[in-house]
Design an enzyme around this catalytic site. Structure first.
Site, PDB file in Angstrom:
ATOM      1  N   ASN A   1      -6.128  -8.976  -7.859  1.00 41.74           N
ATOM      2  CA  ASN A   1      -6.167  -9.678  -6.575  1.00 41.74           C
ATOM      3  C   ASN A   1      -7.437 -10.488  -6.371  1.00 41.74           C
ATOM      4  O   ASN A   1      -7.452 -11.444  -5.614  1.00 41.74           O
ATOM      5  CB  ASN A   1      -5.997  -8.678  -5.428  1.00 41.74           C
ATOM      6  CG  ASN A   1      -6.927  -7.494  -5.545  1.00 41.74           C
ATOM      7  OD1 ASN A   1      -6.981  -6.826  -6.574  1.00 41.74           O
ATOM      8  ND2 ASN A   1      -7.697  -7.243  -4.504  1.00 41.74           N
TER       9      ASN A   1
ATOM     10  N   THR B   1      14.200   4.660  10.460  1.00 46.18           N
ATOM     11  CA  THR B   1      15.112   3.535  10.635  1.00 46.18           C
ATOM     12  C   THR B   1      14.567   2.310   9.928  1.00 46.18           C
ATOM     13  O   THR B   1      13.375   2.001  10.034  1.00 46.18           O
ATOM     14  CB  THR B   1      15.308   3.252  12.138  1.00 46.18           C
ATOM     15  OG1 THR B   1      15.886   4.408  12.734  1.00 46.18           O
ATOM     16  CG2 THR B   1      16.208   2.052  12.369  1.00 46.18           C
TER      17      THR B   1
ATOM     18  N   CYS C   1     -21.131  -7.737   2.071  1.00 48.42           N
ATOM     19  CA  CYS C   1     -20.925  -7.961   3.490  1.00 48.42           C
ATOM     20  C   CYS C   1     -19.462  -8.065   3.847  1.00 48.42           C
ATOM     21  O   CYS C   1     -19.082  -7.854   4.986  1.00 48.42           O
ATOM     22  CB  CYS C   1     -21.649  -9.227   3.931  1.00 48.42           C
ATOM     23  SG  CYS C   1     -23.393  -8.932   4.129  1.00 48.42           S
TER      24      CYS C   1
ATOM     25  N   SER D   1       4.790  -6.584  -2.103  1.00 44.15           N
ATOM     26  CA  SER D   1       4.567  -6.733  -0.672  1.00 44.15           C
ATOM     27  C   SER D   1       5.103  -8.076  -0.191  1.00 44.15           C
ATOM     28  O   SER D   1       4.821  -9.113  -0.796  1.00 44.15           O
ATOM     29  CB  SER D   1       3.065  -6.636  -0.409  1.00 44.15           C
ATOM     30  OG  SER D   1       2.788  -6.967   0.923  1.00 44.15           O
ATOM     31  N   GLY D   2       5.878  -8.051   0.903  1.00 45.00           N
ATOM     32  CA  GLY D   2       6.555  -9.252   1.385  1.00 45.00           C
ATOM     33  C   GLY D   2       5.650 -10.425   1.735  1.00 45.00           C
ATOM     34  O   GLY D   2       5.948 -11.573   1.405  1.00 45.00           O
ATOM     35  N   HIS D   3       4.523 -10.138   2.397  1.00 47.07           N
ATOM     36  CA  HIS D   3       3.740 -11.250   2.937  1.00 47.07           C
ATOM     37  C   HIS D   3       2.900 -11.980   1.890  1.00 47.07           C
ATOM     38  O   HIS D   3       2.214 -12.952   2.219  1.00 47.07           O
ATOM     39  CB  HIS D   3       2.860 -10.783   4.106  1.00 47.07           C
ATOM     40  CG  HIS D   3       1.707  -9.921   3.716  1.00 47.07           C
ATOM     41  ND1 HIS D   3       0.410 -10.386   3.729  1.00 47.07           N
ATOM     42  CD2 HIS D   3       1.650  -8.648   3.291  1.00 47.07           C
ATOM     43  CE1 HIS D   3      -0.385  -9.395   3.342  1.00 47.07           C
ATOM     44  NE2 HIS D   3       0.339  -8.340   3.070  1.00 47.07           N
TER      45      HIS D   3
ATOM     46  N   THR E   1       0.830  -1.205   0.000  1.00 48.78           N
ATOM     47  CA  THR E   1       0.000   0.000   0.000  1.00 48.78           C
ATOM     48  C   THR E   1       0.868   1.259   0.000  1.00 48.78           C
ATOM     49  O   THR E   1       0.621   2.193  -0.765  1.00 48.78           O
ATOM     50  CB  THR E   1      -0.945  -0.005   1.214  1.00 48.78           C
ATOM     51  OG1 THR E   1      -1.876  -1.081   1.052  1.00 48.78           O
ATOM     52  CG2 THR E   1      -1.719   1.300   1.332  1.00 48.78           C
TER      53      THR E   1
ATOM     54  N   GLN F   1       0.282  -8.958  -6.267  1.00 44.14           N
ATOM     55  CA  GLN F   1      -0.166 -10.355  -6.379  1.00 44.14           C
ATOM     56  C   GLN F   1       0.752 -11.194  -7.266  1.00 44.14           C
ATOM     57  O   GLN F   1       0.705 -12.421  -7.214  1.00 44.14           O
ATOM     58  CB  GLN F   1      -1.598 -10.402  -6.947  1.00 44.14           C
ATOM     59  CG  GLN F   1      -2.655  -9.865  -6.006  1.00 44.14           C
ATOM     60  CD  GLN F   1      -2.850 -10.722  -4.778  1.00 44.14           C
ATOM     61  OE1 GLN F   1      -2.616 -11.933  -4.786  1.00 44.14           O
ATOM     62  NE2 GLN F   1      -3.269 -10.110  -3.689  1.00 44.14           N
TER      63      GLN F   1
END
Lengths: 395, 145
Positions: A152, A238, A326, A200-202, A73, A180
């Site tokens: 995604n 840092t 939802c 993105s790493g995860h 993001t 993705q």
């Protein structure tokens, strides 16, 4: 089921144990601040440098073109906002697609409020961007095209090389949100003509809270976070050393295993798609059948609603996601499903299953068996299905 | 995010199904927003709700609120059913997440819509009963996907 069957790898992936192992020393013995002058600091700096080189190597980029961030993001926000500011003197028009992640879409909306104009190019019914519309959207004041590498929700891959070509010919920067795709598909920023890329790493078995932005040498990239001189004075703060080391390790592991993972996942994906299409009536595969992420499966089941499906799948020990209202926190179902032309009521009944190479056919068999029961049960409860059956009887 | 009661009513819905010879049927909500509830009432000559069934297209809360609403009106008189509020449905379910409160409103409306249908069909006046808001449009989802 003693442990859940995890089919939500597009949401996040488990951190690879080897990645955790690689990260651990950087929390304890190697805790130095990379900006410090003593050897403990130099050691941390070295860890960050090696990770940067590892990531650059996977993209055919140079190490100095990689900027670590706190995730995908941030990389998307940075790529759009900073380049918009840096190139505003050239023009204030940006082109993107209607199916981007909210990290890009909402940033574009923010830029619109700042006086930029944005064209949201449509997609076809499989989710592929309309290149003729993209070409037609180009204006003399266009400064940036931002189109995601892979979607995604529905997994559709975009024609990145062609978009890169269009951008180059028009003299416009090209950013791609590859959150993705990175770590799952080969990406060569030179061959594809990509100027900016977010990851993105995860999403590829690295840690959460760390990502990166690739910015081609020569692209003006103003500082996004102001403060110290970290990340070539572009991104103060840092460094998240354990996270960056983990991301580097995950990137290398993903690169080494990419070919067999993609092959395994594609096999599992197509097996799952085939069983669902054969055994569950009134369903629709969303996204492109072949030009899609190896692990992505997305179906709409008519007459039923997504959240109900997710709760019942969870009760059967299966983790999945949906594009229903939802689950989006609003009354509207996913913008991606609406963009590919699904009516609201069918978009509400969508289910996304995202696989990893660790899933097995046995697991998928269990999932389809449960899914069949769940869809049938929810249809028995559905007034829409009742009306549909009445109509069938009458005709 | 849901209470145990909501999960119980979602997992084991009470009175789910149709009543082929219902005295009144009410359908509320719309597919666009992702919630449709239909309630069937079987009302005897004394004005007592002898049986009640529901069908719902929607999320977990939509199913649970319709299930609870049928429990709350079954065996009651028309006047008692008229007094059913969404608040009562929510309380009986030990609460709903704020974004799901509209589901309980829909359940209240569905009961009222079924009573309205009964009143229309049987030429009965029910004090305080208003015609249901917008019913779902017939033939809206005709195309087969």
């Amino acid at each position: 089921m003693d442990k859940p069957i995890y089919l939500d790898n597009a949401a996040t992936t488990p951190t690879d144990p080897a990645v955790v192992e690689a990260m651990l020393p950087w929390f304890s013995a190697r805790y130095g601040n990379p900006s410090a002058i003593y050897s403990l600091g130099a050691q941390a700096k070295e860890g960050v440098t090696l990770a940067r080189e590892a990531v650059a190597g996977t993209l055919n980029a140079q190490a100095r073109e990689i900027y670590f961030t706190a995730g995908g993001t941030e990389a998307d926000n940075w790529a759009l906002i900073a380049t918009a500011q840096a190139y505003a003197h050239k023009g204030r028009h940006i082109i993107t697609s209607a199916v981007e992640h909210h990290a890009v879409l909402h940033t574009c909306q923010y830029l619109e409020k700042q006086g930029f104009s944005v064209t949201y190019v449509g997609v076809d019914d499989q989710g592929v961007i309309r290149l003729d519309e993209l070409r037609a959207a180009l204006r003399p004041d266009t400064i940036l095209i931002s189109v995601m590498f892979a979607n995604n929700e529905i997994g559709t891959l975009q024609p990145i090389a062609q978009i890169g070509q269009i951008a180059r010919e028009a003299g416009v920067l090209f950013h791609t949100d590859a959150v993705q795709a990175y770590g799952h598909l080969p990406i060569d920023v030179q061959a594809l003509g990509v100027d900016l890329l977010s990851a993105s790493g995860h999403k590829f078995r690295g840690p959460k809270g760390v990502g990166f932005l690739y910015a081609r040498d020569g692209v003006k990239l103003p500082s996004f976070l102001h403060g110290g001189a970290q990340e070539r004075a572009r991104r103060a703060g840092t460094e998240n050393v354990p996270g960056i080391v983990g991301l580097g390790a995950a990137a290398q592991l993903a690169q080494a295993s990419m070919a067999w993972r993609a092959e395994t996942e594609t096999g599992l994906r197509d097996y799952l798609i085939e069983r669902v299409e054969r055994e569950i009536p009134h369903c629709r595969l969303n996204g492109h059948r072949t030009q899609r992420l190896p692990g992505n499966v997305n179906f709409s089941f008519r007459f039923i609603e997504g959240e109900s499906m997710l709760i019942m799948l969870d009760q059967a020990g299966i983790c999945a996601s949906s594009g229903s209202a939802c689950t989006s926190g609003s009354l509207d179902p996913s913008h991606v499903l609406l963009a590919i032309g699904l009516p609201h009521e069918i978009a509400h009944g969508s289910l996304r299953l995202t696989l990893s190479a660790e899933n097995t056919r046995e697991e998928l068999d269990y999932v389809v068996d449960r899914l069949k029961e769940i869809v049938q049960r929810l249809r028995q409860m559905s007034p829409l299905y009742e009306d549909f059956c009445r109509k069938q009887e009458r005709s | 995010m849901y209470s145990e009661k909501v999960m119980d009513h979602f997992t084991n819905p009470r009175n789910m199904g149709e009543l082929p010879d219902a005295s009144g049927v009410g359908t509320v909500g719309n597919a666009k927003c992702g919630d449709i509830m239909r309630i069937y009432l079987d009302i005897d000559d004394q004005g007592v709700i002898r049986d009640c069934k529901f069908k719902t297209f929607g999320c977990g809360a939509a199913v649970a609120t319709s299930s609870m609403a049928t429990e709350l009106v079954k065996g009651k008189t028309i006047q008692e059913a008229m007094a059913l509020t969404n608040q009562a449905v929510m309380e009986a379910l030990d609460g709903l997440p704020p974004v799901k409160v509209h589901c309980s409103l829909l359940a209240e409306e569905a009961v009222h819509a079924a009573l309205w249908d009964y009143a229309q069909k049987h030429g009965v006046q029910i004090p305080g009963l208003k015609p249901p808001k917008a019913d779902i449009g017939e033939g809206e989802e005709d195309e087969e996907g």
